[in-house]
Design a protein around this motif. Structure first.
Motif, short mmCIF file in Angstrom:
data_model
loop_
_atom_site.label_atom_id
_atom_site.label_comp_id
_atom_site.label_asym_id
_atom_site.label_seq_id
_atom_site.Cartn_x
_atom_site.Cartn_y
_atom_site.Cartn_z
N ARG A 1 -6.30 -11.76 6.66
CA ARG A 1 -5.62 -10.93 7.66
C ARG A 1 -6.36 -9.62 7.89
NH1 ARG A 1 -0.16 -10.78 9.41
NH2 ARG A 1 0.03 -9.16 10.98
N TYR A 2 -6.87 -9.03 6.81
CA TYR A 2 -7.51 -7.71 6.91
C TYR A 2 -9.02 -7.78 6.66
CZ TYR A 2 -2.80 -5.93 7.16
OH TYR A 2 -1.51 -5.68 7.56
N ASN A 3 -9.54 -8.99 6.54
CA ASN A 3 -10.98 -9.20 6.40
C ASN A 3 -11.55 -8.40 5.23
OD1 ASN A 3 -13.52 -10.26 7.04
ND2 ASN A 3 -14.02 -8.55 8.40
N VAL A 4 -10.93 -8.58 4.06
CA VAL A 4 -11.40 -7.92 2.84
C VAL A 4 -11.63 -8.98 1.76
CG1 VAL A 4 -10.25 -5.73 3.33
CG2 VAL A 4 -9.03 -7.51 2.03
N ASP A 5 -12.48 -8.66 0.79
CA ASP A 5 -12.75 -9.61 -0.29
C ASP A 5 -12.17 -9.15 -1.63
OD1 ASP A 5 -14.43 -7.52 -0.90
OD2 ASP A 5 -16.29 -8.66 -0.71
N ARG A 6 -11.46 -8.03 -1.62
CA ARG A 6 -10.76 -7.54 -2.81
C ARG A 6 -9.69 -6.55 -2.35
NH1 ARG A 6 -14.51 -2.85 -5.42
NH2 ARG A 6 -15.15 -1.92 -3.45
N ILE A 7 -8.65 -6.44 -3.14
CA ILE A 7 -7.53 -5.56 -2.82
C ILE A 7 -7.21 -4.68 -4.02
CG2 ILE A 7 -5.05 -5.47 -2.24
CD1 ILE A 7 -5.45 -8.12 -0.73
N PHE A 8 -6.94 -3.42 -3.77
CA PHE A 8 -6.51 -2.48 -4.80
C PHE A 8 -5.01 -2.66 -4.96
CE2 PHE A 8 -5.27 1.63 -6.54
CZ PHE A 8 -6.34 1.99 -7.36
N ASP A 9 -4.61 -3.24 -6.08
CA ASP A 9 -3.23 -3.69 -6.29
C ASP A 9 -2.46 -2.70 -7.16
OD1 ASP A 9 -1.01 -5.29 -6.19
OD2 ASP A 9 -1.79 -6.85 -7.52
N VAL A 10 -1.51 -1.98 -6.55
CA VAL A 10 -0.66 -1.04 -7.29
C VAL A 10 0.48 -1.85 -7.92
CG1 VAL A 10 0.82 1.00 -7.14
CG2 VAL A 10 -1.23 0.81 -5.68
N ARG A 11 0.47 -1.97 -9.25
CA ARG A 11 1.38 -2.90 -9.92
C ARG A 11 2.55 -2.24 -10.63
NH1 ARG A 11 -3.63 -6.57 -12.21
NH2 ARG A 11 -4.23 -7.38 -10.15
N ILE A 12 2.35 -1.07 -11.20
CA ILE A 12 3.44 -0.41 -11.93
C ILE A 12 3.36 1.09 -11.66
CG2 ILE A 12 4.30 0.25 -14.21
CD1 ILE A 12 3.57 -2.48 -15.25
N LEU A 13 4.51 1.67 -11.31
CA LEU A 13 4.63 3.12 -11.14
C LEU A 13 5.82 3.56 -11.99
CD1 LEU A 13 3.84 5.78 -9.72
CD2 LEU A 13 5.36 5.12 -7.84
N SER A 14 5.56 4.41 -12.97
CA SER A 14 6.61 4.77 -13.93
C SER A 14 6.51 6.25 -14.27
CB SER A 14 6.44 3.93 -15.21
OG SER A 14 7.29 4.40 -16.25
N VAL A 15 7.67 6.91 -14.28
CA VAL A 15 7.75 8.32 -14.68
C VAL A 15 8.84 8.47 -15.74
CG1 VAL A 15 8.25 10.69 -13.93
CG2 VAL A 15 6.92 9.16 -12.45
N ASP A 16 8.51 9.15 -16.82
CA ASP A 16 9.49 9.44 -17.87
C ASP A 16 10.69 10.17 -17.26
OD1 ASP A 16 10.81 10.94 -20.05
OD2 ASP A 16 9.10 10.34 -21.28
N SER A 17 11.89 9.78 -17.67
CA SER A 17 13.11 10.35 -17.10
C SER A 17 13.17 11.87 -17.26
CB SER A 17 14.35 9.72 -17.74
OG SER A 17 14.34 9.91 -19.15
N ARG A 18 12.51 12.39 -18.28
CA ARG A 18 12.52 13.84 -18.50
C ARG A 18 11.70 14.60 -17.46
NH1 ARG A 18 10.32 13.78 -24.52
NH2 ARG A 18 9.03 12.20 -23.49
N TYR A 19 10.85 13.90 -16.72
CA TYR A 19 9.95 14.55 -15.77
C TYR A 19 10.23 14.17 -14.31
CZ TYR A 19 7.10 15.60 -19.91
OH TYR A 19 6.65 16.06 -21.12
N ARG A 20 11.28 13.42 -14.09
CA ARG A 20 11.54 12.98 -12.72
C ARG A 20 11.99 14.14 -11.84
NH1 ARG A 20 14.45 7.33 -14.67
NH2 ARG A 20 12.50 6.41 -15.46
#
Length: 232
Positions: free
Chosen positions: A121-140
């Motif tokens: 679809r986007y004519n690319v041969d690799r994708i930068f995959d964002v898999r996990i985003l996590s922040v400690d509850s004390r810093y949210r």
């Protein structure tokens, strides 16, 4: 707050952070009963470590002088390389997992991702995959998640990626990613993800109602050149 690439010396610290924050709180994990607060999951930890080994992930570390939490990991963003055929192989391998709840979650993610060929679809041969985003509850509430996403894009640009992708399972990650220029590409309502008898497979609690696959296209000053050459 100091932001840095996660190296091998910090892998176990990152896993500890995820055990205390992400693993039990993530909407699909919670719906499947995959983890208890502070506990781990072998399959999920293996998945996280495999992503860390791509060396594209970042962490935010509290380095305020005199702080009781000095040196603590405040947040992480785990990014991996996605190549053509990777999702198909992962889905095939998933069938051998003995963890029914893990399989239930990742079958949803993988099958949804296979509904469209993003590479073609986007004519690319690799994708930068964002898999996990996590922040400690004390810093949210301090903008750490947004900054991690912003810096992840910088890493993607450094290595010449043209497309970023994220499977956002909760309303908060979806909001953060959209604020950083990601756009919804496709979605799956949890209430409509059912088995043959019409039973909901993953009863996710409100306010989380859907999985969103989000993307962000990156442009370079001179796209006629190989972007990896530009990054060098």
């Amino acid at each position: 707050m100091e932001y840095k690439v996660i190296d091998a010396d910090n892998y176990e610290r990152v896993i500890d952070h995820l055990r205390g924050n992400f693993f039990a709180d993530e909407p699909l994990n919670r719906a499947a009963g995959l983890c208890q607060q502070g506990g781990g999951n072998n399959e999920l930890e293996h998945h996280s470590l495999a992503t860390l080994q791509d060396q594209l992930s970042l962490m935010a570390v509290d380095e305020r002088d005199g702080s009781e939490t000095y040196g603590q990991i405040a947040g992480v963003i785990l990014n991996g390389v996605l190549l053509p055929g990777d999702t198909e192989q992962a889905l095939d391998k998933l069938q051998y997992s003995s963890d029914i709840n893990y399989k239930k979650i990742f079958e949803l993610l993988y099958r949804h991702g296979l509904k469209v060929d993003l590479f073609a679809r986007y004519n690319v041969d690799r994708i930068f995959d964002v898999r996990i985003l996590s922040v400690d509850s004390r810093y949210r509430g301090q903008g750490i998640a947004k900054e991690l996403v912003r810096r992840a894009e910088q890493v993607a640009r450094q290595f010449g990626y043209h497309l970023l992708k994220a499977d956002a399972t909760g309303i908060f990650s979806q909001k953060i990613l959209r604020s950083q220029g990601f756009e919804p590409f496709s979605e799956q309502l949890y209430a409509k993800y059912t088995n043959d008898e019409g039973q909901i497979l993953l009863p996710v609690e409100a306010p989380h109602i859907k999985l969103q696959l989000l993307i962000k296209k990156l442009k370079y000053d001179n796209d006629k050149q190989n972007p990896s050459e530009i990054a060098q």
